[in-house]
Design an enzyme around this catalytic site. Structure first.
Site, short mmCIF file in Angstrom:
data_model
loop_
_atom_site.label_atom_id
_atom_site.label_comp_id
_atom_site.label_asym_id
_atom_site.label_seq_id
_atom_site.Cartn_x
_atom_site.Cartn_y
_atom_site.Cartn_z
N VAL A 1 0.71 -1.24 -0.16
CA VAL A 1 -0.03 -0.12 0.12
C VAL A 1 0.88 1.53 -0.16
O VAL A 1 0.69 2.39 -0.83
CB VAL A 1 -1.06 -0.06 1.14
CG1 VAL A 1 -1.81 1.30 1.35
CG2 VAL A 1 -1.80 -1.27 1.21
N ARG B 1 11.61 -0.50 7.43
CA ARG B 1 12.61 -1.45 8.33
C ARG B 1 13.96 -1.33 7.62
O ARG B 1 14.98 -1.44 8.28
CB ARG B 1 12.02 -2.89 8.45
CG ARG B 1 10.96 -2.96 9.54
CD ARG B 1 10.55 -4.52 9.74
NE ARG B 1 10.01 -4.82 8.08
CZ ARG B 1 8.92 -5.80 8.12
NH1 ARG B 1 8.75 -6.46 9.10
NH2 ARG B 1 8.50 -6.06 6.94
N ARG C 1 13.30 1.42 -1.67
CA ARG C 1 14.33 2.02 -2.74
C ARG C 1 13.75 1.42 -4.15
O ARG C 1 13.46 2.16 -5.13
CB ARG C 1 15.75 1.19 -2.58
CG ARG C 1 16.58 1.67 -3.77
CD ARG C 1 18.16 1.18 -3.66
NE ARG C 1 18.65 1.83 -2.75
CZ ARG C 1 20.24 1.50 -2.09
NH1 ARG C 1 20.65 0.34 -2.62
NH2 ARG C 1 20.64 2.04 -0.90
N GLU D 1 -10.47 4.88 6.21
CA GLU D 1 -11.29 4.48 5.13
C GLU D 1 -10.74 3.13 4.64
O GLU D 1 -11.62 2.05 4.23
CB GLU D 1 -11.64 5.33 3.97
CG GLU D 1 -12.77 4.88 2.99
CD GLU D 1 -14.04 4.85 3.35
OE1 GLU D 1 -14.62 5.64 3.90
OE2 GLU D 1 -14.38 3.38 3.34
N GLY E 1 -10.87 -2.29 1.37
CA GLY E 1 -9.99 -1.32 0.38
C GLY E 1 -10.36 -0.13 -0.17
O GLY E 1 -10.68 0.81 0.43
N ILE F 1 -13.53 0.45 -1.38
CA ILE F 1 -14.77 0.84 -1.31
C ILE F 1 -15.03 2.00 -0.48
O ILE F 1 -14.62 1.69 0.86
CB ILE F 1 -15.55 -0.45 -1.15
CG1 ILE F 1 -15.26 -1.65 -1.99
CG2 ILE F 1 -17.07 -0.17 -1.20
CD1 ILE F 1 -15.91 -2.90 -1.49
N GLU G 1 -1.76 -14.68 1.31
CA GLU G 1 -0.16 -14.41 2.14
C GLU G 1 0.40 -15.75 2.14
O GLU G 1 -0.16 -16.73 2.48
CB GLU G 1 -0.23 -13.63 3.34
CG GLU G 1 -0.72 -11.91 2.71
CD GLU G 1 -0.74 -11.04 4.00
OE1 GLU G 1 0.15 -11.23 4.91
OE2 GLU G 1 -1.52 -10.14 3.94
N LYS H 1 -12.61 -6.25 10.71
CA LYS H 1 -13.30 -5.24 9.92
C LYS H 1 -14.80 -5.00 10.36
O LYS H 1 -15.55 -4.05 10.52
CB LYS H 1 -13.08 -5.81 8.52
CG LYS H 1 -12.00 -5.53 7.92
CD LYS H 1 -11.64 -6.39 6.51
CE LYS H 1 -10.54 -6.17 6.06
NZ LYS H 1 -10.10 -6.95 4.67
N GLY I 1 -5.34 -4.74 -2.43
CA GLY I 1 -4.73 -4.53 -3.44
C GLY I 1 -3.79 -3.21 -3.36
O GLY I 1 -4.47 -2.39 -2.71
P1 NDP Z 1 3.35 -4.68 3.59
O1 NDP Z 1 3.81 -5.73 4.49
O2 NDP Z 1 3.53 -4.73 2.25
O3 NDP Z 1 4.37 -3.36 4.06
C1 NDP Z 1 4.42 -3.11 5.31
C2 NDP Z 1 5.43 -1.76 5.16
O4 NDP Z 1 5.81 -1.36 6.56
C3 NDP Z 1 6.87 -2.37 4.45
O5 NDP Z 1 7.35 -0.90 3.97
C4 NDP Z 1 7.77 -2.42 5.89
O6 NDP Z 1 8.88 -1.99 5.56
C5 NDP Z 1 7.10 -1.42 6.84
N1 NDP Z 1 7.45 -1.83 8.35
C6 NDP Z 1 7.04 -2.99 8.94
N2 NDP Z 1 7.50 -2.79 10.09
C7 NDP Z 1 8.03 -1.53 10.37
C8 NDP Z 1 8.51 -0.98 11.48
N3 NDP Z 1 8.67 -1.67 12.79
N4 NDP Z 1 8.85 0.38 11.38
C9 NDP Z 1 8.84 1.16 10.38
N5 NDP Z 1 8.38 0.34 9.11
C10 NDP Z 1 7.88 -0.82 9.17
O7 NDP Z 1 1.75 -4.23 4.32
P2 NDP Z 1 0.75 -3.83 3.38
O8 NDP Z 1 1.14 -2.35 2.61
O9 NDP Z 1 0.02 -4.89 2.43
O10 NDP Z 1 -0.26 -3.29 4.51
C11 NDP Z 1 0.05 -2.24 5.07
C12 NDP Z 1 -1.58 -1.74 5.82
O11 NDP Z 1 -2.72 -1.79 5.04
C13 NDP Z 1 -1.80 -2.94 6.89
O12 NDP Z 1 -2.41 -2.13 7.89
C14 NDP Z 1 -2.91 -3.82 6.12
O13 NDP Z 1 -3.77 -4.56 7.01
C15 NDP Z 1 -3.53 -2.55 5.66
N6 NDP Z 1 -4.24 -2.93 4.19
C16 NDP Z 1 -3.52 -3.73 3.30
C17 NDP Z 1 -4.17 -4.12 2.19
C18 NDP Z 1 -3.65 -5.01 0.94
O14 NDP Z 1 -4.26 -5.26 -0.07
N7 NDP Z 1 -2.13 -5.13 1.08
C19 NDP Z 1 -5.69 -3.78 1.89
C20 NDP Z 1 -6.15 -2.82 3.04
C21 NDP Z 1 -5.55 -2.54 3.86
P3 NDP Z 1 10.14 -2.65 4.76
O15 NDP Z 1 9.62 -2.38 3.36
O16 NDP Z 1 11.40 -2.47 5.14
O17 NDP Z 1 9.74 -4.53 5.09
N1 HSE Z 2 -5.96 -9.72 3.42
C1 HSE Z 2 -6.99 -8.86 3.13
C2 HSE Z 2 -8.10 -9.45 2.41
C3 HSE Z 2 -6.63 -7.61 2.58
O1 HSE Z 2 -7.87 -10.61 1.75
O2 HSE Z 2 -9.13 -8.89 1.98
C4 HSE Z 2 -7.58 -6.47 2.50
O3 HSE Z 2 -7.84 -5.88 3.70
#
Ligand code: NDP
Ligand code: HSE
Length: 435
Positions: free
Chosen positions: A19, A50, A57, A135, A140, A142, A196, A211, A308
């Site tokens: 995201v 992290r 990058r 939101e 996602g 919606i 995942e 949710k 997504g």
């Molecule tokens: P990812 O695992 O893809 O990304 C997580 C990011 O957070 C990475 O960049 C990671 O760093 C960083 N991170 C993790 N731990 C730390 C920390 N301690 N300090 C600083 N940075 C940190 O997650 P998503 O993008 O999939 O999800 C993000 C949020 O969005 C979550 O709350 C998820 O539930 C929510 N969400 C996700 C959806 C999806 O489709 N993916 C849909 C709806 C909500 P690094 O890059 O270095 O690993």
């Molecule tokens: N893991 C979640 C899903 C991501 O499959 O709907 C969106 O919140």
């Protein structure tokens, strides 16, 4: 004069994964439009990750913006808005609380945190006069939480019913279309990147329960946490359940159901059969859809991409524009009050229909005591279907609406009967076709 009025708001991004990387990209690509819409330029002050040499990058985050010191970034005095896209409870909670304490507006996509600790997060927002918007946390792309929080603020929501987890919807959809067992459909979802590597939160219903807690809290003006939500995942759903649903003209979906009854509210997540005529039955693949039923508005349906990077970034940016506009106007957005304080009813009080599948001895006189067990607990039978299997029979009973506790007592009796070899499955049947 620039449309931004020459003003700049500085935005801290926490996380640059699925995201976060899309939010970073769109902030760059749409900078001019966003500035015009907000009335101020949105400038990325830093991106906390992290590993700055990793995904940040790849996403094109300049080295000087990437940092591992998320707390330092969040509490910097020149930061106006914090956007959290890390996920999980800690350090996200501490970071957001620190942000609000130091006068920042907050946007987050974090359903786990809001589901577990929404009350504390809202209390902090209120105490510090901060905006707290999320939101993206449910369904996602919606638009669903803003309609509940604002558009329906003058109405009385009676029910929220929907598919809020894309991974499980994809798996159940594949089981329905290909006849696959759960394990094979899960492997396929993982291979295609829908599920995942550790799919527990999705398949165990934890993601949907968080949710559901958020939806119920907003719909009923009552703080509901994920721990209050009755939860059953999809791991026990079998190809036989899906096939049985098909015979009945139904599909199996993982549903989040939030209902207001006379005595309080019922919030639950579980697989359920719904008629193929029901609009939710046609929600395929990783899509989400949610029905909201309100006293004056009637039935509303929200549908779209529930996950997504791009779709979720759309919801995050929508919130970001709202909180940025509020900062430009010097105001705070609408709160999400929990004044109603309705009790969350135990699952044993829930009322629904049931599909009960039994392995029984195929001999005279078996059906009568089975039917008698249902009658003893006041559970009315709507339909019975039997398939012979040698000296055994597969017996399916569909009930009329009954109380969960009465069905549980019936199942306990059935399990103890000598002629019932096994209670193969109990699935709830939800939704009327015309909904
Ligand atoms: P990812 O695992 O893809 O990304 C997580 C990011 O957070 C990475 O960049 C990671 O760093 C960083 N991170 C993790 N731990 C730390 C920390 N301690 N300090 C600083 N940075 C940190 O997650 P998503 O993008 O999939 O999800 C993000 C949020 O969005 C979550 O709350 C998820 O539930 C929510 N969400 C996700 C959806 C999806 O489709 N993916 C849909 C709806 C909500 P690094 O890059 O270095 O690993
Ligand atoms: N893991 C979640 C899903 C991501 O499959 O709907 C969106 O919140």
């Amino acid at each position: 004069m620039e449309p931004s009025g020459g003003r700049t708001l500085r935005v801290a991004l926490l996380g640059c994964g699925t995201v976060g990387s899309q939010v970073f990209r769109l902030l760059g690509e749409q900078a001019a439009d966003l500035a015009a819409r907000v009335g101020a330029r949105l400038q990325v002050a830093g991106v906390a990750v992290r590993d700055p040499a990793g995904r940040a990058r790849v996403a094109g985050v300049p080295g000087e913006l990437a940092t591992t010191d998320a707390m330092g970034l969040v509490t910097r005095p020149d930061v106006d808005i914090v956007v959290e896209m890390i996920g999980g409870i800690e350090p996200a909670r501490s970071l957001l609380l620190a942000a609000m304490r130091t006068g920042k507006s907050v946007v987050t996509a974090n359903k786990a945190l809001l589901g577990a600790d929404g009350a504390a997060m809202h209390a902090a927002a209120r105490e510090h006069g901060a905006d707290l918007f999320y939101e993206a946390a449910v369904a996602g792309a919606i638009p669903l939480l803003r309609p509940l929080r604002e558009s329906l603020a003058g109405d009385a929501v009676r029910r929220v019913l929907g598919i809020v987890n894309g991974t499980t919807n994809y798996i159940l959809d594949r089981m329905d279309s290909s006849g696959a067992e759960f394990g094979d459909a899960l492997k396929e979802a993982q291979a295609l990147g829908y599920a995942e590597a550790d799919p527990t939160a999705d398949v165990a219903g934890l993601d949907a329960a968080a949710k559901a807690a958020i939806l119920a809290s907003l719909a009923f003006h009552t703080r509901v946490s994920a721990g209050d939500v009755y939860r059953q995942g999809i791991t026990a759903v079998t190809a036989a359940d899906i096939a049985s649903a098909r015979v009945l003209g139904c599909v199996v979906k993982l549903l989040a159901i939030c209902e207001r009854n006379d005595g309080g509210i019922s919030v639950r997540v579980h697989p359920a059969m719904i008629s193929r005529d029901h609009p939710l039955a046609s929600v395929r693949g990783a899509y989400n859809a949610v029905f909201v039923e309100a006293e004056s508005a009637g039935r509303l349906m929200f549908y779209g991409a529930g996950a997504g990077g791009g779709p979720t970034a759309s919801a995050v940016l929508g919130d970001l524009v709202v909180v940025a506009r509020n900062r430009v106007a010097g105001i705070r957005g609408p709160d999400a009050p929990s004044y109603a304080e309705l009790p969350v009813l135990p699952m044993s009080d829930a009322m629904t229909r049931y599909h009960v599948a039994l392995d029984v001895a195929d001999r005279p006189g078996v059906l009568a005591p089975v039917a008698e067990a249902f009658a003893r607990h006041g559970v009315s039978i709507q339909a019975v279907r039997q398939e012979g299997r040698g000296d055994e029979a597969y017996l399916v009973i569909v009930t009329h609406t009954a109380r969960e506790s009465a069905l549980a007592a019936t199942v306990a009796d059935l399990s103890a009967m000598e002629s019932v070899r096994a209670v193969d499955s109990v699935l709830r049947v939800e939704g009327e076709a015309g909904e």
